[in-house]
Design a protein around this motif. Structure first.
Motif, PDB file in Angstrom:
ATOM      1  N   MET A  42       0.658  -1.248   0.371  1.00 53.29           N
ATOM      2  CA  MET A  42       0.513  -0.073  -0.336  1.00 53.29           C
ATOM      3  C   MET A  42       0.542   1.550  -0.041  1.00 53.29           C
ATOM      4  SD  MET A  42      -3.360  -0.902   2.386  1.00 53.29           S
ATOM      5  CE  MET A  42      -4.115   0.264   2.244  1.00 53.29           C
ATOM      6  N   LEU A  86      -3.905   3.923   5.308  1.00 51.53           N
ATOM      7  CA  LEU A  86      -5.177   5.315   5.098  1.00 51.53           C
ATOM      8  C   LEU A  86      -4.081   6.437   6.024  1.00 51.53           C
ATOM      9  CD1 LEU A  86      -8.195   3.080   4.926  1.00 51.53           C
ATOM     10  CD2 LEU A  86      -6.532   3.750   2.818  1.00 51.53           C
ATOM     11  N   LEU A  89      -1.090   7.623   4.419  1.00 50.72           N
ATOM     12  CA  LEU A  89      -1.232   7.543   2.872  1.00 50.72           C
ATOM     13  C   LEU A  89      -1.953   9.654   3.447  1.00 50.72           C
ATOM     14  CD1 LEU A  89      -2.401   4.661   0.517  1.00 50.72           C
ATOM     15  CD2 LEU A  89       0.397   6.350   0.758  1.00 50.72           C
ATOM     16  N   LEU A 100      -5.376  13.471  -3.777  1.00 46.49           N
ATOM     17  CA  LEU A 100      -4.694  12.298  -3.625  1.00 46.49           C
ATOM     18  C   LEU A 100      -3.774  11.818  -4.780  1.00 46.49           C
ATOM     19  CD1 LEU A 100      -4.543   9.981  -1.677  1.00 46.49           C
ATOM     20  CD2 LEU A 100      -7.251   9.240  -2.314  1.00 46.49           C
ATOM     21  N   GLU A 104      -0.529   9.644  -5.454  1.00 41.37           N
ATOM     22  CA  GLU A 104      -0.693   8.038  -6.250  1.00 41.37           C
ATOM     23  C   GLU A 104       0.424   8.089  -6.760  1.00 41.37           C
ATOM     24  OE1 GLU A 104      -5.308   8.434  -6.613  1.00 41.37           O
ATOM     25  OE2 GLU A 104      -5.437   7.238  -4.236  1.00 41.37           O
ATOM     26  N   GLU A 135      -8.423   4.058  -4.165  1.00 42.99           N
ATOM     27  CA  GLU A 135      -7.884   4.107  -2.941  1.00 42.99           C
ATOM     28  C   GLU A 135      -8.548   2.558  -2.310  1.00 42.99           C
ATOM     29  OE1 GLU A 135      -8.528   5.607   0.869  1.00 42.99           O
ATOM     30  OE2 GLU A 135      -6.847   6.574   0.448  1.00 42.99           O
ATOM     31  N   LYS A 136     -10.545   2.749  -2.913  1.00 45.59           N
ATOM     32  CA  LYS A 136     -10.409   1.579  -2.075  1.00 45.59           C
ATOM     33  C   LYS A 136     -10.342   0.438  -2.973  1.00 45.59           C
ATOM     34  CE  LYS A 136     -14.692  -0.321  -0.175  1.00 45.59           C
ATOM     35  NZ  LYS A 136     -15.429  -0.047   0.283  1.00 45.59           N
ATOM     36  N   ARG A 138      -8.268  -0.401  -5.221  1.00 41.17           N
ATOM     37  CA  ARG A 138      -6.331  -0.901  -4.391  1.00 41.17           C
ATOM     38  C   ARG A 138      -6.732  -1.867  -3.292  1.00 41.17           C
ATOM     39  NH1 ARG A 138      -3.940   3.678  -5.317  1.00 41.17           N
ATOM     40  NH2 ARG A 138      -4.049   4.031  -2.969  1.00 41.17           N
TER      41      ARG A 138
END
Length: 183
Positions: A42, A86, A89, A100, A104, A135-136, A138
């Motif tokens: 992550m 999370l 990040l 974001l 990324e 995100e979700k 991933r």
């Protein structure tokens, strides 16, 4: 204490002041590698993964006394690790005052900066494709593909319905296939 000891036994020993530290050390030994790789996928960089893992184990030490065993210890640890990732990040995003998507793309640049990076190798294309996912998706893809976590457990970790997770995974796979075929 053995790493192969059952979680229930480890938890019982953790709650005993005489064996608390040994039990905690055994829990770390049992789960640290799996958690490290979950985190690493992550946050990408080794140093960042180690920092996040350290935060996870601090939260585990502080919260294990109150762990109610409503879920498996492994599931609880993954939930903490995912939330710490999370948070990390999100902090990166705030620190750099960028969106974001910029964070990324920064993760994508970290992958490309690796000295072993070869854009023609499938495993590198896969890593880049994963970084393109929301995100979700991933997180869901990582838990399912790399950790082979069942949807039922994933549902507990992410506090989302199994149906939504299956849909997220399906969409992630399609996007990854598309990325690999077109890049």
């Amino acid at each position: 204490m053995s790493v192969t000891m059952q979680d229930s036994e480890l938890l019982m020993q953790f709650r005993d002041p005489a064996t608390k530290e040994k039990a905690y050390t055994a829990i770390i030994r049992k789960y640290q590698e799996r958690l490290y790789w979950h985190i690493r996928r992550m946050v990408i960089e080794h140093e960042d993964a180690n920092d996040v893992l350290q935060n996870v184990f601090i939260r585990v030490w502080n919260g294990l006394e109150n762990f109610r065993e409503d879920s498996q210890l492994y599931t609880w640890l993954y939930r903490i690790a995912t939330n710490e990732c999370l948070t990390y990040l999100e902090q990166q995003k705030k620190r750099s005052s960028v969106s974001l998507s910029d964070v990324e793309s920064g993760l994508e640049n970290k992958i490309k900066a690796d000295k072993h990076f070869d854009p023609n190798k499938l495993e590198w294309k896969l890593q880049l494709a994963i970084q393109q996912l929301p995100e979700k998706q991933r997180i869901v893809f990582t838990l399912r593909y790399y950790d082979e976590m069942p949807y039922e457990e994933m549902s507990q970790v992410l506090e989302t319905s199994e149906g939504a997770l299956k849909a997220s995974y399906h969409h992630a796979v399609k996007k990854i296939e598309d990325y690999i075929l077109n890049h």
